[in-house]
Design an enzyme around this catalytic site. Sequence first.
Site, PDB file in Angstrom:
ATOM      1  N   SER A  45      41.787  77.909 -15.443  1.00  0.00           N
ATOM      2  CA  SER A  45      40.654  78.824 -15.469  1.00  0.00           C
ATOM      3  C   SER A  45      40.976  80.001 -14.565  1.00  0.00           C
ATOM      4  CB  SER A  45      39.427  78.083 -14.921  1.00  0.00           C
ATOM      5  OG  SER A  45      38.438  78.967 -14.449  1.00  0.00           O
ATOM      6  N   TYR A  86      34.683  72.771  -9.312  1.00  0.00           N
ATOM      7  CA  TYR A  86      35.358  73.351 -10.475  1.00  0.00           C
ATOM      8  C   TYR A  86      36.586  74.147 -10.028  1.00  0.00           C
ATOM      9  CZ  TYR A  86      35.861  75.760 -14.975  1.00  0.00           C
ATOM     10  OH  TYR A  86      36.332  76.237 -16.174  1.00  0.00           O
TER      11      TYR A  86
END
Length: 265
Positions: A156, A169
């Site tokens: 990401s 995350y």
Amino acid sequence: MSHHSLHDSPFDLSNKTAFVTGGNGGIGLGIAQGFIEHGASVAIAARNADKLSAAVDTLTQAAEGDSSRVLALSCDVTDRASIQSALDETMSTFGGWDIIVNNAGTNRRSDEPQNLSDEDWRYVIDTNLTSMHNVSSLTFDHMRDKGAGKYINIGSMMSIFGTAYASAYAASKGGVVQYTKSCAVAWAKHNVQANAILPGWIVTEMTNQFKELFPERYKLVQDRTPADRWGVPADLAGAAVFLASSASDFVTGTFIPVDGGYSVW
């Protein structure tokens, strides 16, 4: 495009099988579709049954109606036994796998890191990071025995940036890159490559409420992206096909942002 025209191309994936976690929607489905269009068979492993069945329809259509190249597997990537049974079914249907895409991911937010509950922390780390270790570990022996294989791990922008509201995350996605490097170093001698793709801001089920809920932040992202748009799942297919194909046999331990230039400045 018929994949037969690709047979002499290094990007031809005919006679290859990909196993894609979280392959029933968003980025995972966009990548699976790219593989299908380049001739591969694809096993998509995910939890949501309705989305799985819709994904099978999408992929069968991309395979010009050839449903024999598409396998849907109910799988919870946080459960090693569930992964093993999905892999057993992939083995019995396709005879093995050549490409593994560790794409399953989730997010739980808190205003600041110290406010994220222990339960939320574990859930995100287990889904995003531990699952990748489990899938990779359970699939590697087959790759080693064949003397070839491709691992594509989905990170990401948060593999690069931090954020106050998504600490688990960001930690998990930073971990994706470092884990990928470890595998790349270990497995190069077996002709098995491991690389990561770092999607930028992509319109998926996970983000599609973002525009309605935070229109001003949605616009901020677009304005900060040199390409002046959010990405779509199909934008990930090219990088994934490259990393799945013989074109990338001397490429390992890398990460490729696919973000319209967002991470450049």
